[in-house]
Scaffold this active site. Structure first.
Site, PDB file in Angstrom:
ATOM      1  N   HIS A 167      83.486  74.963 115.373  1.00 19.50           N
ATOM      2  CA  HIS A 167      84.563  74.798 116.362  1.00 19.50           C
ATOM      3  C   HIS A 167      84.883  73.311 116.554  1.00 19.50           C
ATOM      4  O   HIS A 167      86.048  72.922 116.666  1.00 19.50           O
ATOM      5  CB  HIS A 167      84.124  75.335 117.735  1.00 19.50           C
ATOM      6  N   SER A 219      78.719  81.807 116.407  1.00 13.93           N
ATOM      7  CA  SER A 219      78.138  81.917 117.753  1.00 13.93           C
ATOM      8  C   SER A 219      77.108  83.031 117.790  1.00 13.93           C
ATOM      9  O   SER A 219      76.169  83.014 118.584  1.00 13.93           O
ATOM     10  CB  SER A 219      79.236  82.210 118.781  1.00 13.93           C
ATOM     11  N   ARG A 220      77.275  84.042 116.938  1.00 14.60           N
ATOM     12  CA  ARG A 220      76.361  85.195 116.948  1.00 14.60           C
ATOM     13  C   ARG A 220      75.017  84.887 116.284  1.00 14.60           C
ATOM     14  O   ARG A 220      74.092  85.695 116.400  1.00 14.60           O
ATOM     15  CB  ARG A 220      77.011  86.389 116.246  1.00 14.60           C
ATOM     16  N   LYS A 229      85.878  80.716 107.989  1.00 16.05           N
ATOM     17  CA  LYS A 229      84.787  81.696 108.146  1.00 16.05           C
ATOM     18  C   LYS A 229      85.350  83.101 108.415  1.00 16.05           C
ATOM     19  O   LYS A 229      84.871  84.083 107.887  1.00 16.05           O
ATOM     20  CB  LYS A 229      83.883  81.190 109.262  1.00 16.05           C
TER      21      LYS A 229
END
Ligand code: PAF
Length: 270
Positions: A16, A165-166, A128
């Site tokens: 990000h 983030s996961r 991604k």
């Protein structure tokens, strides 16, 4: 005065931040939205447990050069009786759409709303989520939206795992198993680099790497046309393709991809 928008769902990582930095270089004002968008999660998915840390995100964004952070409430975005969706029909039903049939409709609806609210000149997305970028590009083209879509490369951990983030949900063993995604992409690149063009051969070599893993469920490995996401059987034409992978590792569903450009005498990867 140009405005760059970086739409996110928060719990930011280096991927990000790279989008924010790219937006900062190319625009006068950078707006970052943080909104965990309920309409892109199916009822059985991880909306409730999706990681959130607004305070940490705001600190990171401050350093990265964001000017405005937009953090709307779900009730502001979707007021009572809200019933309008923006949907890219065919493309949204392929690949990820076969496993998450309402996902892209939620993405295109929120991205469209963010475009309406922020009115950016450019919007930044990570490679991604390859199919997401294709769906958004399709939407912008079909609706004649005056926004340039900028796609930035995947940012990886030093061992190859694509940042997500996961990833926070991966146990130590999951984390090791998760490396198979990037390793299988590297294997495909090697095979293509030495001249292999038959898609079944490439996919079967990649799939082999997953066969002895415990607690790993491969949803798909496909090689698709980069614009339509329709599967191809050979890397025959000078064209752009994606190798796309979706795989459940432990309780966490991960995706990864490689972008292949086949030219007359060369092949390039990203
Ligand atoms: O890629 C994401 O994080 C989300 O799908 C997006 C584009 C912010 C829309 O909610």
């Amino acid at each position: 005065m140009t405005v760059g928008l970086v739409p996110t769902m928060g719990f930011l990582h280096k991927g990000h931040i790279a989008l924010v930095q790219a937006a900062h270089k190319q625009n006068d004002i950078v707006v970052v939205s943080i909104f965990v968008n309920p309409t892109q999660f199916a009822p059985n998915e991880d909306f409730n447990r999706y990681p959130r840390d607004i305070e940490r995100d705001c600190k990171l964004l401050d350093k990265a050069g964001a000017d405005i952070v937009f953090i709307p409430e779900a009730s502001e975005i979707y007021p009572p009786y809200s019933q309008t969706f923006v949907s890219v029909e065919t493309l949204s039903q392929l690949a990820e759409g076969e496993f998450r049939p309402t996902h892209f409709r939620g993405v295109t609806t929120i991205v469209n709303m963010l475009f309406n609210i922020v009115q950016p000149d450019r919007a930044y997305f990570g490679q991604k989520d390859a199919q997401q970028t294709a769906v958004i590009r399709r939407m912008v083209k079909d609706l004649h939206q005056p926004v340039d879509i900028v796609i930035c490369p995947i940012v990886r951990e030093t061992d190859g795992l694509a940042m997500s983030s996961r990833n926070i949900f991966l146990s130590d063993q999951d984390r090791k198993n998760a490396l198979t995604l990037s390793k299988s992409l590297e294997l495909a690149k090697t095979l293509i680099g030495v001249g292999e063009r038959a898609v079944p051969t490439i996919i079967s070599a990649m799939t082999n790497l997953y066969k002895d893993l415990q607690d790993v469920q491969l949803d798909y490995i496909r090689i698709v046309d980069a614009e339509t996401f329709l599967p191809v059987s050979a890397l025959a034409l000078p064209r752009e393709y994606f190798i796309i992978i979706a795989c459940k590792v432990g309780t966490t569903r991960l995706i990864d991809n490689a972008w292949i450009t086949v030219e007359l005498n060369t092949v390039r990867f990203q």
